[in-house]
Design a protein around this motif. Structure first.
Motif, PDB file in Angstrom:
ATOM      1  N   ASP A 194      58.393   6.888 -13.781  1.00  0.00           N
ATOM      2  CA  ASP A 194      59.216   6.085 -14.700  1.00  0.00           C
ATOM      3  C   ASP A 194      59.369   6.812 -16.013  1.00  0.00           C
ATOM      4  O   ASP A 194      58.366   7.233 -16.618  1.00  0.00           O
ATOM      5  CB  ASP A 194      58.527   4.745 -15.015  1.00  0.00           C
ATOM      6  N   ARG A 251      64.237   6.112 -12.983  1.00  0.00           N
ATOM      7  CA  ARG A 251      63.114   6.081 -12.048  1.00  0.00           C
ATOM      8  C   ARG A 251      63.353   7.097 -10.945  1.00  0.00           C
ATOM      9  O   ARG A 251      64.452   7.174 -10.390  1.00  0.00           O
ATOM     10  CB  ARG A 251      62.958   4.706 -11.416  1.00  0.00           C
ATOM     11  N   ASP A 258      67.229  -0.443  -5.714  1.00  0.00           N
ATOM     12  CA  ASP A 258      68.408  -0.123  -6.514  1.00  0.00           C
ATOM     13  C   ASP A 258      68.055   0.426  -7.892  1.00  0.00           C
ATOM     14  O   ASP A 258      68.913   0.955  -8.587  1.00  0.00           O
ATOM     15  CB  ASP A 258      69.306  -1.352  -6.667  1.00  0.00           C
ATOM     16  N   SER A 259      66.789   0.307  -8.274  1.00  0.00           N
ATOM     17  CA  SER A 259      66.380   0.837  -9.582  1.00  0.00           C
ATOM     18  C   SER A 259      65.952   2.302  -9.493  1.00  0.00           C
ATOM     19  O   SER A 259      65.657   2.917 -10.514  1.00  0.00           O
ATOM     20  CB  SER A 259      65.233  -0.001 -10.158  1.00  0.00           C
ATOM     21  N   ILE A 270      59.524  -3.831  -7.624  1.00  0.00           N
ATOM     22  CA  ILE A 270      60.413  -2.706  -7.948  1.00  0.00           C
ATOM     23  C   ILE A 270      61.508  -2.636  -6.891  1.00  0.00           C
ATOM     24  O   ILE A 270      61.246  -2.354  -5.722  1.00  0.00           O
ATOM     25  CB  ILE A 270      59.628  -1.381  -7.997  1.00  0.00           C
ATOM     26  N   GLY A 326      65.161   4.675 -18.957  1.00  0.00           N
ATOM     27  CA  GLY A 326      65.282   3.694 -17.877  1.00  0.00           C
ATOM     28  C   GLY A 326      65.417   4.333 -16.501  1.00  0.00           C
ATOM     29  O   GLY A 326      65.722   3.659 -15.521  1.00  0.00           O
ATOM     30  N   ASP A 328      66.727   6.079  -9.213  1.00  0.00           N
ATOM     31  CA  ASP A 328      67.864   6.952  -9.505  1.00  0.00           C
ATOM     32  C   ASP A 328      67.882   8.213  -8.650  1.00  0.00           C
ATOM     33  O   ASP A 328      68.947   8.708  -8.296  1.00  0.00           O
ATOM     34  CB  ASP A 328      67.847   7.354 -10.985  1.00  0.00           C
TER      35      ASP A 328
END
Length: 152
Positions: free
Chosen positions: A52, A59, A106-107, A103, A57, A109
């Motif tokens: 993170d 990940r 979709d978070s 978590i 923002g 990257d």
């Protein structure tokens, strides 16, 4: 002692170890010579890492472990399993582990593979937003090791 205090920086990341629930038991002779009596089998867990970068923002997953539906891997790998792996168990895909920890996939990257072996690459299709990257030499070596392995 209360822990490590780091100065504010855009370069600091938080790294979390993810138990991907993959556990394989293998014949030691495929990894160690000479095999010591009483140690003919070795058990290996598989792990992944969630990185993170809170200021941006972003990940990143580093490795994905073994995919839950490993029986859908190419036949050449299935043959290798029968020669080396005595037992293989994967209770959850890494996505299920992440989601149970709050978590969402979709978070994520990006996904970075340390190398292109089946027990590290998981199932990238379960990360719809993530870009994939891997180191060039490591992926070429692994592709030579596993001909016919699918590319993404």
């Amino acid at each position: 002692m209360t822990g490590i205090s780091a100065p504010p920086s855009d370069s600091i990341v938080r790294v979390r170890l993810i138990n991907t629930t993959g556990l394989m038991t293998v014949r030691a002779q495929g990894f160690i010579e000479p095999v010591q009596r009483g140690h003919e089998l070795l058990s290996f867990p598989t792990y992944a890492f969630l990185i993170d970068h809170e200021p941006s923002g972003k990940r990143v997953m580093f490795d994905l472990g073994i995919r839950k539906d490993y029986w859908n891997l190419p036949a050449v790998l299935q043959l290798r399993f029968s020669q080396v792996i005595v037992a293989l168990k994967v209770d959850e895909d890494v996505t299920e582990v992440l989601e149970s920890g709050g978590i969402g996939v979709d978070s994520i990257d990006s996904v970075i593979w340390s190398h292109y072996h089946w027990d590290h690459i998981g199932n990238l299709e379960l990360f719809p937003r993530a870009r994939r990257s891997t180191s060039g030499l490591a992926s070429r070596i692994s592709l030579v090791s596993y001909p016919g392995f699918p590319t993404y």
